[in-house]
Structure formats: structure tokens, C-alpha cells
Write a protein that holds these residues in place. Sequence first.
Motif, PDB file in Angstrom:
ATOM      1  N   THR A 112       0.855  -1.183   0.000  1.00 36.11           N
ATOM      2  CA  THR A 112       0.000   0.000   0.000  1.00 36.11           C
ATOM      3  C   THR A 112       0.893   1.235   0.000  1.00 36.11           C
ATOM      4  OG1 THR A 112      -1.779  -1.136   1.195  1.00 36.11           O
ATOM      5  CG2 THR A 112      -1.756   1.279   1.299  1.00 36.11           C
ATOM      6  N   VAL A 113       0.634   2.164  -0.926  1.00 36.07           N
ATOM      7  CA  VAL A 113       1.509   3.330  -1.112  1.00 36.07           C
ATOM      8  C   VAL A 113       0.752   4.622  -0.822  1.00 36.07           C
ATOM      9  CG1 VAL A 113       3.012   4.583  -2.716  1.00 36.07           C
ATOM     10  CG2 VAL A 113       2.807   2.080  -2.874  1.00 36.07           C
ATOM     11  N   VAL A 114       1.371   5.463  -0.009  1.00 35.51           N
ATOM     12  CA  VAL A 114       0.847   6.793   0.309  1.00 35.51           C
ATOM     13  C   VAL A 114       1.934   7.801  -0.041  1.00 35.51           C
ATOM     14  CG1 VAL A 114      -0.110   8.278   2.110  1.00 35.51           C
ATOM     15  CG2 VAL A 114      -0.493   5.800   2.203  1.00 35.51           C
ATOM     16  N   HIS A 115       1.554   8.919  -0.636  1.00 39.93           N
ATOM     17  CA  HIS A 115       2.544   9.929  -0.995  1.00 39.93           C
ATOM     18  C   HIS A 115       2.222  11.247  -0.297  1.00 39.93           C
ATOM     19  CE1 HIS A 115       5.860  11.436  -3.358  1.00 39.93           C
ATOM     20  NE2 HIS A 115       5.135  12.457  -3.771  1.00 39.93           N
ATOM     21  N   VAL A 116       3.265  11.942   0.147  1.00 42.72           N
ATOM     22  CA  VAL A 116       3.119  13.214   0.856  1.00 42.72           C
ATOM     23  C   VAL A 116       3.275  14.361  -0.133  1.00 42.72           C
ATOM     24  CG1 VAL A 116       3.972  14.658   2.741  1.00 42.72           C
ATOM     25  CG2 VAL A 116       4.098  12.156   2.925  1.00 42.72           C
ATOM     26  N   VAL A 117       2.312  15.295  -0.121  1.00 38.99           N
ATOM     27  CA  VAL A 117       2.345  16.441  -1.034  1.00 38.99           C
ATOM     28  C   VAL A 117       2.097  17.733  -0.259  1.00 38.99           C
ATOM     29  CG1 VAL A 117       1.491  15.006  -2.932  1.00 38.99           C
ATOM     30  CG2 VAL A 117      -0.133  16.361  -1.581  1.00 38.99           C
ATOM     31  N   SER A 118       2.415  18.852  -0.924  1.00 35.06           N
ATOM     32  CA  SER A 118       2.197  20.159  -0.289  1.00 35.06           C
ATOM     33  C   SER A 118       1.356  21.076  -1.163  1.00 35.06           C
ATOM     34  CB  SER A 118       3.542  20.824   0.006  1.00 35.06           C
ATOM     35  OG  SER A 118       4.290  20.992  -1.190  1.00 35.06           O
ATOM     36  N   SER A 119       0.732  20.514  -2.213  1.00 35.01           N
ATOM     37  CA  SER A 119      -0.077  21.338  -3.115  1.00 35.01           C
ATOM     38  C   SER A 119      -1.115  20.481  -3.827  1.00 35.01           C
ATOM     39  CB  SER A 119       0.813  22.013  -4.161  1.00 35.01           C
ATOM     40  OG  SER A 119       1.340  21.049  -5.063  1.00 35.01           O
ATOM     41  N   VAL A 120      -2.128  21.146  -4.376  1.00 32.70           N
ATOM     42  CA  VAL A 120      -3.142  20.457  -5.168  1.00 32.70           C
ATOM     43  C   VAL A 120      -2.512  19.826  -6.407  1.00 32.70           C
ATOM     44  CG1 VAL A 120      -5.263  20.749  -6.511  1.00 32.70           C
ATOM     45  CG2 VAL A 120      -4.978  21.981  -4.346  1.00 32.70           C
ATOM     46  N   LYS A 121      -1.613  20.564  -7.040  1.00 36.06           N
ATOM     47  CA  LYS A 121      -0.947  20.080  -8.250  1.00 36.06           C
ATOM     48  C   LYS A 121      -0.289  18.732  -8.017  1.00 36.06           C
ATOM     49  CE  LYS A 121       3.026  21.212 -11.196  1.00 36.06           C
ATOM     50  NZ  LYS A 121       4.098  22.218 -11.468  1.00 36.06           N
ATOM     51  N   PHE A 122       0.462  18.605  -6.934  1.00 36.08           N
ATOM     52  CA  PHE A 122       1.165  17.351  -6.676  1.00 36.08           C
ATOM     53  C   PHE A 122       0.235  16.279  -6.126  1.00 36.08           C
ATOM     54  CE2 PHE A 122       4.810  20.327  -6.712  1.00 36.08           C
ATOM     55  CZ  PHE A 122       5.494  19.744  -7.770  1.00 36.08           C
TER      56      PHE A 122
END
Length: 313
Positions: A112-122
Motif C-alpha cells: 500500500t503506497v501513500v505519498h506526501v504532497v504540499s499542493s493540489v498540483k502534486f
Amino acid sequence: MPNRVTELFKIKYPMIQAGMVWNSGWKLALAASNAGILGLIGAGSMYPEVLREHIQKCKKATSHPFGVNVPMLYPNIQEIMDIIVEEKVKIVFTSAGNPKTWTTWLKERGITVVHVVSSVKFALKAQEAGVDAIVAEGFEAGGHNGRDETTTFTLIPMVKEQIHIPLIAAGGIATGRGMLAALVLGADAVQIGSRFVASEESSAHQAFKKLVVDSKEGDTQLTLKELAPVRLIKNKFYNDVQDLYKTAPSVDQLQQLLGRARAKKGMFEGDLVEGELEIGQIAGLINDIKPVAQIVEDIMDEFILAKEEIINL
């Protein structure tokens, strides 16, 4: 309180303990998972074989789910991913890189993969890459951060409007009331870092934990955007960075001042003068060092109380 995130990770509460460098060893992840949330081992500050040792110790000590956080800007990434697969880790949080690089590879191996982002774009790029969930982190957070300085409670509803997969809020959350606010804004769960730095099981140096507890509003600042934005407690090293900025430094000059292993020196070895001291703005609300189990219980008790208060308005 079952929802999409608790079902995804098979945990009791919709809460994740962040996989922070120099703070999130196997003892912290173990305590978090045993308390009913998802514990994460922070691979960013570990050599590959050290990471293997932490995973093995955590597996041996608990039957509850735990995962590994992997910042993709670090070297030895292939070796780290191979170890995660060899040790049968089932949950990986990726950050600081393109989610397309590893998401398919990990999911093909049953992870299971979760990714951390700081914007809507990412967030949209991560969803397109096929991740199972997203952590949207506002700039209140400690450690490496987004350049745009979007706050958590602005970012969460913006991301919620654009994605259909589970959403985890991070940055500036350390209390039950903060958790409730994040869920009201559309998050399915919260990821908490700074509050768990000031826990008995954190691998941070005791001097750093005490400094976090003593920190007040305004004691942290986001800096070093030209390298990788990072929120730091203001100390001599931070002041040296600000003095250097007055000279319009090059990236090389900033890198030379930062040097190597400065975060280890500060958070793990306890050098509060020359070390890089990463923590979130919410440190101003952290007043004690407690066992992880007590922290989780306190957050959930406050969450339930705050929810009842809202209902009764």
C-alpha cells in the motif's frame, strides 16, 4: 471509528505517526501501532542495514500494522526499497520526489503506497500515479516542507475538491480539536509528527525533546528554500543562516554552511547550538513528554469531547 483510512491500514483510529528523521525509530513506530494508530519508521535517517534492523525489531515486537516512510531524495533508494520488500513491509509512505518513480513498482509487490504532497498540483500527480492515499501537508509542519507556504487548513479543502482517494491531513495538528477540525474540512485522517517527537519512545535526544516542550509561538521558521525548505527552531545555526542570507548567497554557499549530518547533530545528538532542529509550529502547544499510548488516548479523548460540543451547539 471506521472510515476509509482505518480500513486501508487496518487500524483503530484515523491517525498516523509521522516517519520523521532521527525521531521515528522502531520503538516509536511500535508504540504507535500498539496504541491503535499507524506507526511509521523513518527511513530517511537510516543506512539500509539499519533500516532492516528496525523493521525486524518492530515485526518481532508487534502483530499490528506499521509502515516505513521513505524520502526519495536520499541515496541508496533502490537498496532501501529492496529491503522493504524483502522484509515484507506492507505500507510505504513516500515523499520528496516523483510518485511515479516507485508507486507502480511497490504496488506490484503488494504494498500500500501513500505519498506526501504540499499542493493540489502534486496531489493530482500522486493520484494519477496510482497511490492509495495522499498526505496533504501544510507549511506549519516541521522538517522539509512546501515552498508555497500554504497552510494546512487552506490546503485540505482544496485537495479534497480535486481527488477521490483517501486524504490525510498533516502540519500543525497535535490535539483532538485539531484532528476534528481537519476531518471537518474533508480529511479522512491526520498525520501527527511534532507531538510524537516529545514522547518517551521517540529516538530524539532528550535535550531536543525538552527544547520542543519549551518552545513558544514564533520560535520556528521556514528557511533554506533554495536547498529544501525546512522549518527549524531558531538557534545559533538558524541565526547563521539568516546572517548569510544578508549577503545574497549562492546555493553552494548555503550548502557549505549546512554541511553534512547537521540534523543528526541537533535532533539525535542534542547539539542545540550548531544542530539543525526540525519541528512544527504546533510545538507551542506541546507542554510535556509522555508515552505514546497516553498521547493517543489524550488526543482521542479531546476529539470525542470536542465533537460532542459541536453537536450540542
